[in-house]
Write a protein that holds these residues in place. Structure first.
Motif, PDB file in Angstrom:
ATOM      1  N   SER A   1     -36.912 -27.795  63.260  1.00  0.00           N
ATOM      2  CA  SER A   1     -36.330 -26.852  64.064  1.00  0.00           C
ATOM      3  C   SER A   1     -34.991 -27.375  64.749  1.00  0.00           C
ATOM      4  CB  SER A   1     -36.959 -26.455  65.109  1.00  0.00           C
ATOM      5  OG  SER A   1     -37.449 -27.444  66.083  1.00  0.00           O
ATOM      6  N   ILE A   2     -34.189 -26.260  65.030  1.00  0.00           N
ATOM      7  CA  ILE A   2     -33.037 -26.504  65.923  1.00  0.00           C
ATOM      8  C   ILE A   2     -32.978 -25.347  66.732  1.00  0.00           C
ATOM      9  CG2 ILE A   2     -30.431 -26.483  65.922  1.00  0.00           C
ATOM     10  CD1 ILE A   2     -30.300 -26.915  63.087  1.00  0.00           C
ATOM     11  N   ASP A   3     -33.288 -25.975  68.093  1.00  0.00           N
ATOM     12  CA  ASP A   3     -33.068 -24.963  69.209  1.00  0.00           C
ATOM     13  C   ASP A   3     -31.925 -25.086  69.911  1.00  0.00           C
ATOM     14  OD1 ASP A   3     -33.791 -23.753  71.786  1.00  0.00           O
ATOM     15  OD2 ASP A   3     -35.395 -24.794  72.358  1.00  0.00           O
ATOM     16  N   VAL A   4     -31.177 -24.162  69.945  1.00  0.00           N
ATOM     17  CA  VAL A   4     -29.902 -24.236  70.593  1.00  0.00           C
ATOM     18  C   VAL A   4     -29.762 -23.023  71.834  1.00  0.00           C
ATOM     19  CG1 VAL A   4     -28.756 -24.141  68.418  1.00  0.00           C
ATOM     20  CG2 VAL A   4     -29.357 -21.726  69.332  1.00  0.00           C
ATOM     21  N   GLN A   5     -31.013 -22.636  72.519  1.00  0.00           N
ATOM     22  CA  GLN A   5     -31.228 -21.813  73.624  1.00  0.00           C
ATOM     23  C   GLN A   5     -30.348 -22.616  74.925  1.00  0.00           C
ATOM     24  OE1 GLN A   5     -31.579 -18.809  72.927  1.00  0.00           O
ATOM     25  NE2 GLN A   5     -31.099 -18.262  75.213  1.00  0.00           N
ATOM     26  N   ASP A   6     -30.756 -23.816  75.114  1.00  0.00           N
ATOM     27  CA  ASP A   6     -30.419 -24.520  76.195  1.00  0.00           C
ATOM     28  C   ASP A   6     -28.714 -24.477  76.325  1.00  0.00           C
ATOM     29  OD1 ASP A   6     -32.864 -24.400  77.280  1.00  0.00           O
ATOM     30  OD2 ASP A   6     -33.051 -26.994  77.230  1.00  0.00           O
ATOM     31  N   ALA A   7     -28.266 -24.882  75.194  1.00  0.00           N
ATOM     32  CA  ALA A   7     -26.895 -25.185  74.740  1.00  0.00           C
ATOM     33  C   ALA A   7     -26.222 -24.033  75.107  1.00  0.00           C
ATOM     34  CB  ALA A   7     -26.624 -25.970  73.287  1.00  0.00           C
ATOM     35  N   ARG A   8     -26.778 -22.882  74.385  1.00  0.00           N
ATOM     36  CA  ARG A   8     -26.014 -21.330  74.636  1.00  0.00           C
ATOM     37  C   ARG A   8     -25.937 -20.956  75.985  1.00  0.00           C
ATOM     38  NH1 ARG A   8     -28.669 -18.631  69.517  1.00  0.00           N
ATOM     39  NH2 ARG A   8     -26.967 -19.210  68.166  1.00  0.00           N
ATOM     40  N   GLU A   9     -26.708 -21.370  76.997  1.00  0.00           N
ATOM     41  CA  GLU A   9     -26.714 -21.226  78.331  1.00  0.00           C
ATOM     42  C   GLU A   9     -25.800 -22.182  79.080  1.00  0.00           C
ATOM     43  OE1 GLU A   9     -30.762 -20.624  79.473  1.00  0.00           O
ATOM     44  OE2 GLU A   9     -31.000 -18.883  77.764  1.00  0.00           O
ATOM     45  N   ALA A  10     -25.463 -23.234  78.676  1.00  0.00           N
ATOM     46  CA  ALA A  10     -24.678 -24.141  79.464  1.00  0.00           C
ATOM     47  C   ALA A  10     -23.088 -23.557  79.654  1.00  0.00           C
ATOM     48  CB  ALA A  10     -24.374 -25.331  78.295  1.00  0.00           C
ATOM     49  N   PRO A  11     -22.485 -24.155  80.834  1.00  0.00           N
ATOM     50  CA  PRO A  11     -21.325 -23.638  80.876  1.00  0.00           C
ATOM     51  C   PRO A  11     -20.185 -23.692  79.949  1.00  0.00           C
ATOM     52  CG  PRO A  11     -22.199 -25.209  82.733  1.00  0.00           C
ATOM     53  CD  PRO A  11     -22.949 -25.155  81.474  1.00  0.00           C
ATOM     54  N   GLY A  12     -19.614 -22.427  79.958  1.00  0.00           N
ATOM     55  CA  GLY A  12     -18.451 -22.288  79.045  1.00  0.00           C
ATOM     56  C   GLY A  12     -18.681 -22.162  77.623  1.00  0.00           C
ATOM     57  N   VAL A  13     -20.221 -21.989  77.263  1.00  0.00           N
ATOM     58  CA  VAL A  13     -20.343 -21.884  75.810  1.00  0.00           C
ATOM     59  C   VAL A  13     -20.159 -20.695  75.414  1.00  0.00           C
ATOM     60  CG1 VAL A  13     -22.474 -22.196  74.184  1.00  0.00           C
ATOM     61  CG2 VAL A  13     -22.081 -23.971  76.054  1.00  0.00           C
ATOM     62  N   VAL A  14     -19.473 -20.616  74.221  1.00  0.00           N
ATOM     63  CA  VAL A  14     -19.106 -19.368  73.688  1.00  0.00           C
ATOM     64  C   VAL A  14     -20.162 -18.899  72.588  1.00  0.00           C
ATOM     65  CG1 VAL A  14     -17.480 -18.254  72.360  1.00  0.00           C
ATOM     66  CG2 VAL A  14     -16.698 -19.419  74.148  1.00  0.00           C
ATOM     67  N   ALA A  15     -20.421 -20.072  71.794  1.00  0.00           N
ATOM     68  CA  ALA A  15     -21.577 -19.819  70.751  1.00  0.00           C
ATOM     69  C   ALA A  15     -21.774 -20.972  70.189  1.00  0.00           C
ATOM     70  CB  ALA A  15     -20.705 -19.024  69.559  1.00  0.00           C
TER      71      ALA A  15
END
Lengths: 155, 275, 760
Positions: free
Chosen positions: C52-66
């Motif tokens: 699995s690849i969980d990108v949720q935390d990364a998406r919510e990090a500062p400055g993340v566009v996608a």
């Protein structure tokens, strides 16, 4: 935080992130892109600039540490002249190919001559050990530094 | 690569540095020249929340003659050690070895104190200070204390420093005899020592080893053999006794032991040649 | 007097020296205003199924566009090399399985550069580990397959299907050696980088890419992104070195373009050095078994090389091109009656392999040159003498080798004699004897290497050139070749200037922009001057022809009476120089008629074969094993020299890189496929302090295959120097019973070899 750094003779003042590296301050904040980044382990020396007249690796320094200091980059080396004697020597001796290591190499070489005005070939070689070049095999770089030593390259 | 976010605090005085350290405790790291700390932070092997910059404490940058000893400020840069006339005269082993740390740019920033406090057994100057019988002066909220180099390096990257202390000075007793020797063996000039040897003295020298274990080490068996009047070759054969050198990419433990024996012989011969 | 062959300093240098070049990361193009930054998330494990690849935390990090994974982006996989099963195709971002440490699995897009690294750490990938295949033996055994659908880890086989058991029947002496031609990191000082901007309607996209060939990158990316021809413009700004590893567009580039399209926002990507060391392709990585046989009088009768080529996790050029070049060049400069070659390429859970300065040829030369020394040592003959006895004779050219290729020209014995004389060979032998006698801890060794290499091996692909004279009399040269340090702007301007009589400072050389130069091959395989330079030369000749015609019209004279005064850069009627027309006037005259310009697409009938002899002198500390290279003497004959400054520079750089392979560099993996030399602190990139100055000797043997008589020089230094240095190391300690030391000849290895010999 706010820093004021004198770069190439001009005072620059900017609000920066605490962790900003000096090299990114020069490149991204000031737009002085002559200083390059070639590694992330303080190995390659491509980011070499002068801090208060001495060569340092700007990737291993916070911009905050340079607050109040005087920084010279490749763009400011020649001052009002067309080229610094070291830059001329690099050209005349074909001391560069792709050019990526060149700004750092030139700054390191000038710093070297300031500390050792008439180095031997061996001293030039060990004096440049902190600067990597993949193109030239260093041969012509060493020749350039030796030539510059004769032409006031320590300036 | 860039460091993880942290808060930068600049100390204007030793007291201010100490109060910042007291305030932030384990979460803070002291930044001097930055040439041990920043590379680790860029690789995110060190992730301090607070960085206390002591680099402006110019009053901790000095080399002073104090009669029996040379006092070196903790913030004295490698370059200043390398070019100090006083050291060249009174403690040439230290100034000579400082010229082999890193590369010129590193020596323009890196400091003696930073190098010692980092506690890296592959570092040159800890072994030099150990061989010279140096004493480290640490200041903390409870005042100053002196720590002999022999007690300072405790294990890999661990020293006797408390998190709320700042190293302020290194005192090097003036050598009793003129001889000294230094050998740094590495694959490339810019590499850390695969093995290094610092020898202080000549007939009954102190011998310290770089990268032969978790801390800089004295080659006690070899020292004893020399003190007992043994030949340099016989003494050097004991150089690796009691060491547990690492095996890594640059060298196996066996090879390191071999190098220690060869380099101790050479360094002691050099020391006697200088005496 | 012709400018060709003279020492001209480079036109490109003043800018590089005063403000620095404009590399991708330096671009301040209007189209890139507001660009976001791409950071790739890379596998920390060598072989695993992605559960699995969980990108949720990364998406919510500062400055993340996608954050995009492979499933989010529509990119066609990179097909493997021709002749390799399609089952070994490579996705731009791994979706189901990761096959090496460093393989990209996701890309994080952030507003600021610094935010990318923070956010990338938050992408949580669940890896279900699989056994890692790291060694060649493991790959061949095939207990674990990287691509189960392929049914094998062998990507390609070539050469002899069955070894001839009688190959060495006539030989009095036969020597076999297993040789590791170790894996190297190309490590150009500028890492990989790209920037991408789509037009508002997304019909057009411009990609600024650090590449050796913009046109090839365009073609590959258009296919991967499903674009029509002409939609993608690729621009190579200044490129900070390539060494073969920037020939193609890498998968990250396709992901960058696709992500930029999805977001409707320009993107920038600059990898870190730590990424570069494990994610840019590696070079060499050949495991060889060589056997050489002959008579005790020094005649070599038969030679065999078996190659096991590590292709890394995804076969590219590595899987077939590198071993083919090795096999083609197997017998080197020698006329060996019987030569047998066989090769297999395997996949392993390591970084993919591709071209690195020399690409298959250094491996061939290292093998035969080690073999010649081993043979010489076995029969007790001087290595120089053994080489001399077996050289292809000067009157044998064009010479067809047993591998079936044809060498154009060569003077091998002359090159050897030149080097031996300059080096003072008898003095070296004497000094070595003295040191051995007195048991000096610092022993002297010297090693020879005689090489021939193939340059412009894809001669038929050719190269484009266009020469345009402007109304102001200035010239623009367009080339499909693509400089990244070689000095095209100087060399190609010299070629045009020489024909046109227009000074170099009035000539501009353009390359690496598909909008301006739609057709081109790029710079690799030491092809630029002989193909691209010849194209510029031919186009210049054609421009002169057209100008003559125009001048004849303007001056109302016969074409045959029109003279180009190359010193003055003006045209006049023979005997009447007072009435002359300028280039600018002719260009104005031609304006209505397509301008004063000509195109050329130059290809060679066959590749060319530069050659040379290198001699390295080393000192070996027999107590520690430490090796110091103290002298290096070389002849490198690459045909006619257009600018000695540039050819010397290429030789210097090549020699240093070859010496670095012989002594220091090695990309190392542990048994689980973890890279151990993944940054420039651990990877022993050679510095000035480890090298001497080089003693270069001139020699020029023209080739008949192009109008300039030139051959390639970009890779020669590397090809020749590696075995010369390796042979010198062995030579220094051969009296201690050492027969071979694998590369890199590190102090520890040399020490171990001496110990081993003592124990024997």
């Amino acid at each position: 935080m706010q820093v004021t750094i004198r770069v190439n003779g001009n005072n620059t003042t900017h609000e920066i992130e605490d962790r900003l590296l000096l090299v990114h301050y020069l490149r991204d904040v000031l737009g002085l892109t002559g200083t390059n980044i070639g590694c992330d382990t303080t190995s390659c020396g491509a980011c070499t600039v002068h801090l208060n007249g001495e060569s340092v690796k700007s990737c291993t320094m916070l911009a905050a540490q340079a607050d109040g200091a005087e920084v010279t980059t490749i763009e400011g080396l020649a001052g009002s002249d067309e080229m610094h004697p070291m830059q001329r020597a690099f050209r005349e001796n074909h001391g560069l190919q792709c050019g990526f290591c060149t700004p750092g190499m030139v700054m390191a070489a000038v710093g070297l001559l300031r500390e050792q005005a008439n180095p031997t070939e061996e001293q030039v070689r060990s004096g440049l050990e902190g600067n990597l070049c993949r193109c030239t095999g260093y041969h012509n770089i060493v020749q350039a530094v030796l030539a510059a030593a004769k032409e006031g390259g320590a300036r | 690569m860039i460091p993880a976010p942290f808060a930068y605090r600049r100390a204007g005085s030793v007291d201010e540095a100490l109060s910042l350290l007291a305030e932030h405790g384990d979460e803070a790291k002291v930044l001097a020249g930055g040439h041990s700390l920043l590379p680790l932070m860029k690789l995110r092997l060190a992730v301090p929340e607070v960085v206390v910059d002591v680099g402006r404490l110019q009053d901790l940058s000095y080399v002073r003659d104090e009669g029996d000893a040379i006092a070196v400020g903790a913030l004295t840069r490698h370059r200043d050690l390398e070019t100090s006339d006083l050291l060249a005269r009174e403690a040439p082993l230290l100034s000579h070895a400082a010229g082999f740390v890193g590369d010129p740019q590193v020596r323009h920033r890196g400091t003696l104190g930073g190098s010692l406090v980092h506690g890296d057994p592959a570092s040159d100057l800890p072994a030099v200070v150990l061989a010279m019988g140096g004493t480290l002066v640490a200041r903390g909220p409870r005042g100053s204390r002196e720590i002999p180099a022999a007690d300072f390096f405790q294990s890999l990257f661990e020293t006797a420093m408390e998190p709320d202390e700042l190293l302020t000075e290194v005192r090097i007793p003036k050598p009793q005899s003129r001889g000294w020797g230094f050998e740094k063996f590495n694959q490339r000039a810019i590499d850390w020592a695969t093995v290094g040897v610092a020898v202080s003295g000549d007939q009954r020298p102190a011998i310290a080893l770089v990268n032969m274990g978790g801390t800089p080490l004295r080659a006690t068996a070899a020292e004893q053999a020399l003190a007992d009047g043994g030949s340099v070759a016989d003494a050097a054969a004991l150089a690796a006794d009691g060491t547990e050198p690492p095996s890594d990419l640059s060298a196996s433990a066996d090879y390191r032991r071999h190098l220690a024996r060869v380099l101790v012989r050479r360094a002691v011969e050099d020391a006697r040649g200088r005496a | 007097m012709s400018i060709l062959g003279t020492r001209v300093v480079r036109a490109e240098d003043p800018r590089l020296l005063t403000v620095g070049g404009t590399y991708v990361d330096d671009l301040r193009e209007p189209a890139l205003v507001g660009a976001a930054h791409a950071t790739f998330v890379r596998s920390p494990v060598a072989h695993a199924r992605i559960s699995s690849i969980d990108v949720q935390d990364a998406r919510e990090a500062p400055g993340v566009v996608a954050v995009f994974t492979g499933r989010d982006l529509d990119i066609s996989p990179s097909p493997p090399a021709p002749m390799v099963t399609a089952a070994m195709a490579r996705p731009a971002l791994a979706t189901d399985v990761v096959r090496y440490v460093g393989e990209a699995v996701a890309v994080v897009i952030t507003d600021e550069r610094y935010q990318g690294e923070d956010a990338a750490e938050l992408v949580m990938v669940d890896y279900d580990p699989l056994p890692a295949v790291v060694s060649g033996e493991d790959a061949v055994r095939g207990e674990t397959l990287l691509f189960p659908e392929a049914g094998t880890n062998v990507a390609w086989t070539g050469g002899a299907e069955q070894l001839d058991e009688h190959l060495f029947d006539d030989c009095e002496v036969v020597v076999t050696q297993v040789i590791d031609n170790q894996r190297l990191a190309p490590a150009p000082l500028e890492v990989r980088s790209a920037a991408c901007a789509w037009s508002d309607d997304q019909g057009q996209v411009t990609l600024w890419l650090s590449t050796q060939g913009a046109q090839a990158a365009r073609d590959e990316l258009q296919r991967q992104l499903g674009l029509e021809e002409g939609q993608l413009r690729v621009v190579a700004p200044d490129v900070g070195g390539g060494f073969g590893a920037k020939i193609a567009a890498d998968p990250e580039t396709a992901a960058l373009c696709a992500a930029s399209r999805r977001l409707g926002r320009p993107l920038r990507w600059v990898e870190s050095r730590s990424e570069n060391m494990i994610a840019m392709t590696h070079g060499r990585a050949q495991h060889q078994t060589v056997t050489i046989g002959g008579r005790r009088d020094g005649t070599v009768l038969a030679y065999r090389i078996e190659v096991l080529q590590d292709s890394g996790a995804y076969p590219r050029e590595s899987s077939w091109l590198l071993p083919i070049l090795t096999m083609n060049m197997a017998s080197g400069v020698y006329a060996i009656p019987k030569v047998e070659t066989a090769a297999r390429s395997i996949v392993t859970n390591t970084t993919p392999l591709s071209a690195y300065r020399g690409a298959g040829r250094p491996e061939a030369t290292a093998a035969i040159e080690r073999a010649m020394d081993l043979f010489a040592s076995e029969i007790g003959m001087d290595p120089a003498e053994v080489r001399r006895r077996n050289f292809v004779a000067p009157d044998a050219f064009p010479f067809q080798t047993p591998s079936g290729i044809t060498y154009d020209s060569g003077e091998y014995a002359k090159a050897l004699d030149t080097v031996l004389e300059a080096a003072g060979y008898p003095d070296l032998q004497e000094e070595q004897r003295r040191r051995r006698e007195r048991g000096d801890p610092l022993q002297l060794g010297f090693g020879l290497s005689a090489y021939v290499e193939i340059t412009a091996p894809d001669n038929a692909v050719g190269e484009t050139g266009r020469v345009e004279v402007g109304a102001d009399g200035s010239v623009t040269v367009y080339t499909g070749s693509s400089a990244h340090g070689q000095g095209h702007a100087t060399a190609f301007a010299m070629l045009a200037s020489d024909e046109l009589g227009i000074p170099m400072d009035r000539i501009k050389v353009l390359h690496g922009d598909t909008a301006k130069i739609p057709k081109g091959a790029g710079t690799y395989g030491s092809r630029s001057l002989q193909l691209g330079g010849s194209a510029v030369h031919e186009a210049s000749v054609e421009v002169v022809k057209r100008a003559r015609h125009l001048a004849a019209e303007l001056l109302e004279a016969d074409e045959g009476d029109i003279v180009l005064d190359r010193d003055a850069g003006r045209w006049h009627v023979k005997g009447a120089p007072a009435t002359a027309v300028s280039w600018g006037e002719l260009a104005q005259q031609a304006e209505g008629d397509g301008g004063l310009a000509a195109d050329s697409d130059f290809s060679e009938e066959r590749p060319t074969f530069p050659f040379g002899v290198h001699l390295a002198v080393v000192e070996v500390d027999v107590e520690t094993g430490a090796v110091r290279l103290v002298r290096f003497v070389s002849v490198d004959d690459a045909g006619r020299v257009v600018n000695p400054v540039l050819t010397e520079g290429q030789r210097h750089g090549g020699i240093a890189q070859g010496a670095a392979q012989a002594l220091l560099e090695h990309m190392v993996y542990d048994a689980d496929g973890n890279p151990q030399t993944g940054n420039l602190a651990d990877y022993a990139f050679i510095t000035a302090a480890e090298l001497p100055s080089f003693e270069l000797l001139p020699m020029e043997t023209a080739t008949p295959l192009n109008p300039l008589g030139v051959k390639g020089i970009g890779e020669a230094g590397t090809i020749g120097s590696t075995p010369a240095v390796q042979n010198a190391v062995v030579n220094a300690i051969t009296h201690l019973g050492v027969r071979h030391v694998d590369m890199p000849a590190t102090a520890q290895r040399v020490w171990a070899a001496i110990n081993e010999a003592k124990e024997r």
